[in-house]
Structures are given as C-alpha cells and as structure tokens.
Design an enzyme around this catalytic site. Sequence first.
Site, short mmCIF file in Angstrom:
data_model
loop_
_atom_site.label_atom_id
_atom_site.label_comp_id
_atom_site.label_asym_id
_atom_site.label_seq_id
_atom_site.Cartn_x
_atom_site.Cartn_y
_atom_site.Cartn_z
N CYS A 1 -14.94 -78.34 2.43
CA CYS A 1 -14.29 -78.98 3.60
C CYS A 1 -14.98 -80.30 3.90
CB CYS A 1 -14.23 -78.04 4.80
SG CYS A 1 -15.75 -77.21 5.31
N SER A 2 -15.81 -80.36 4.94
CA SER A 2 -16.37 -81.66 5.32
C SER A 2 -17.67 -81.49 6.09
CB SER A 2 -15.36 -82.41 6.19
OG SER A 2 -14.97 -81.60 7.29
N CYS A 3 -18.42 -80.42 5.81
CA CYS A 3 -19.65 -80.14 6.56
C CYS A 3 -20.62 -81.31 6.45
CB CYS A 3 -20.29 -78.85 6.05
SG CYS A 3 -19.23 -77.41 6.33
#
Lengths: 234, 208
Positions: free
Chosen positions: B111-113
């Site tokens: 995702c985009s952590c």
Amino acid sequence: MRRAYLEYANRDVDGVHDMGGMDGFGPVLEPGGEVAYTERWEPRVFAIHMVEELEDLGAGPGARAVREEMPAADYLAASYYQRWLFSVERRLERSGVIAPGEVEEMVRRLAQGEAAPTHRDAAMTKRIQARMATVHPIDPPPDTVRFAPGQRVRVKRMDPAGHTRCPRYVRGVVGVVETVRGADRLPDRATYGLETPREPVYSVAFASRELWGPSDEGVWTVALDLWESYLEAP
Amino acid sequence: MSHEHHDHHHPRPASAVELRAQALEALLAERGLVSTDAVDAVVTLYEQDVGPQNGAKVVARAWVDDAYRERLLTNANAAIAELGFGGIEGDNMIVVANTAGVHNMIVCTLCSCYPWPVLGLPPTWYKSSPYRARAVSEPRSVLSEFGVTLDDDVEIRIWDSSAEVRYLVLPMRPSGTEGWTQTELEAIITRDCMIGTALPTARESAAA
C-alpha cells in the site's frame, strides 16, 4: 456486528495491490509525482478517513482490506485518494452511517447550488488532534519465540482467502530472521474483527537471488516484517 | 484555509470524484458526524506542522551528537519523541543507518506505509505502482532514475513496510559539511534522503 465482518472474510483479495516485483508500470518519476496530492479534495478525503477511523464511524474490514476488495482494473484506474474515498464510503455504508444513493443525492443538491453544510464540533477536533499526536506501539515480543535471530525460515506457500500482509513475492522463499520486532495481532484475522492472539512479528531478510534469481543489478537484500503465522521451518 | 474557500476557486470544472468527495463531507457534516474543523485540522497538520522538516531535525541531530545517534538507532520512538515528534503511523519507528558499505531504502509494496510524524504524507511517486513494484526487484534501476549511482560493492537493503513498523533512513553526513550548524545541515537533508532515494550533498546548501 460480528456477522457483518465475517461476510467479507472469504473475499479473495490476493489482488493487484500486491505489486512487489511486477513489471510493466513504467518509470517511477512522472510529472507531478513529487507532491503528496494536487487537488484540494484529496487531503480532505484523507482527513475524513482519519476522522472516520478515530471516531469509530465505520464498520467491517479495515480500510486497507476494503481497498483490496476493489476489482483489479478499478484499483489500477483509480487515483490514490480515490481508493481512500472508496474505502471510507464502504466502511460508512457497512456501519449504516450512510445508505447507498445518499452521496449521489448530495452531489445533486450541491450541483443545484445548495451551500455545502458544515459542522463545528470543537471537542471532536481536539480528540482528533490528540490522537494524531499519540503513538500506540505494538507489544514487546514474548520471552520465548519460535524463531530466533540468525535462524533460517521459509515463508509459507499459501493463498490466503482474504486480507494479508504477506506479499506474494516472499511466499515459499527462505530468509533469515534478523530480529523480533514485537507482538501484534495477525491482520489476516484482526481486520475482519476475528479474535486472534498477539504473535511475534519478525524482521526477515531475503537475499535478492532467493527472491528473483540472478540479476544484472548484482545482489541486494529485502527485509520484511512478517507475522509468525506466515513462517515455517525451512 | 477554510473549506468554503477551496470550493470557489476551481480553475476547471470539478471532476466526478471531486464532487463525490465534497458530497461525502457535506453529508457527514449535515448529519453532525464529522466536524469540518477536524477535517481542516488534519489537512493543516500535514501541510504546516508535520513533514520532512521534522525528519531533517532528527537526522541533523544524529549527525552532530553521537549519543543521540546511538539512542536513535536503538530506540527510535524515544529519540524522535525527545525532539517533540511522534504520532499516528509512527507507532513503531526503526531508523536504519547508511554506511560506506550499506545503503537503505524504504518502500511499501502492498500500500503506502510511511513514517508520517517525521516525513509527513508520502509523495505520489512513493505510492505509485512503479515504485511499489520495482523497489524490491530492481532497486539500482529505480535509484538511477533519482540520479543515484552506488558502487557495486555497496549492499542495498530494501525495507518493505509490511507490518506496523515504519522506517526512516539515516543518511551519511556528506564531506564538506564540517563545522556546519544543525540548521545548516537540516537544509540539505531532503525527504528523499530519508526514504533512501537520494544522497545529501554539501553543495545544495546556501552555506556551501
């Protein structure tokens, strides 16, 4: 409530979001890519998501799991914050806060020139600000763990029937435990509201050759944080 | 920076997704469920108060203070909190130090952590399909797009943020910065240096 969560638990989301190692997406740097967003609605969707989470307005699987429910073609076509809009809407529908069709109805009202309603709640704003500034670390690891630093482990070859934080590109691959990060609930179950004990999370290092075979780029290391349930003795 | 202000200055017709986002916020405000002020506050937080300037302070301090560097590498949460930073998506911070032999780079393939309290919200490229796909399978090619070429014998370590741990890269202090103040050092510590897709250099600073 529990049933509402379980409804989604068997959704197959070994999806296109799991991108590690895929080819064909082109260059990383594109015009406009340096900023977090370009349009004003984008950070507001981000903020609405935060309020929804922190005020517990939504229900059902967590936001990441919901975004992973998007059909692959839709996921790729959507902009980043469009995916977040999708997840916040679904979670609000699943809690009953909004009903299908209500957002469209408000779109119509605003298009007819109605002023957008606003709401002032200073106490809520304070709560949100306080929570944004608070850290909630995972638990320390238990005294005894199954895998010790230095030990080789294999990621299980598996096809989870729902949300997971074990990317496909490490499944079946042998790596080395470097450290134990702490103990946390398995997201594969926790995101669906299912009981699951805190279990060790390990930092596992993989040699690039194990993951991808020989490469013109030489060798490198990829480290991931993996729950014990994902791992087995090699 | 009020909500109303933004709605009246479109240089172009609003897109369908923009209208939908506005409608959702309006609906939740009408129901009294989401405070417009709370939304404003979250937006403002990452536009004004929290961003890579925080991470740069952490790195600059580590460059000039060996004891702080040690604390940062052994207990990042506490060391970052010493400087007054910390919050959501920074719950389990790990700082990874670049050395002459090791270069670190962070990604979230799923995702985009990203470590919000020290870097703010991630740039679009960090969240993009190509970065998420390629950082783990062709890091040198990705780095070359950023103009970074490492010696062949440097080990690249990619940290894929697959759990709740968030990473910050501690870059090496470049030569030519001897005697610089912390403030001068902060100016050359860019966001990308702390993601691992750039290297700080002395010549980018006005102090050089």
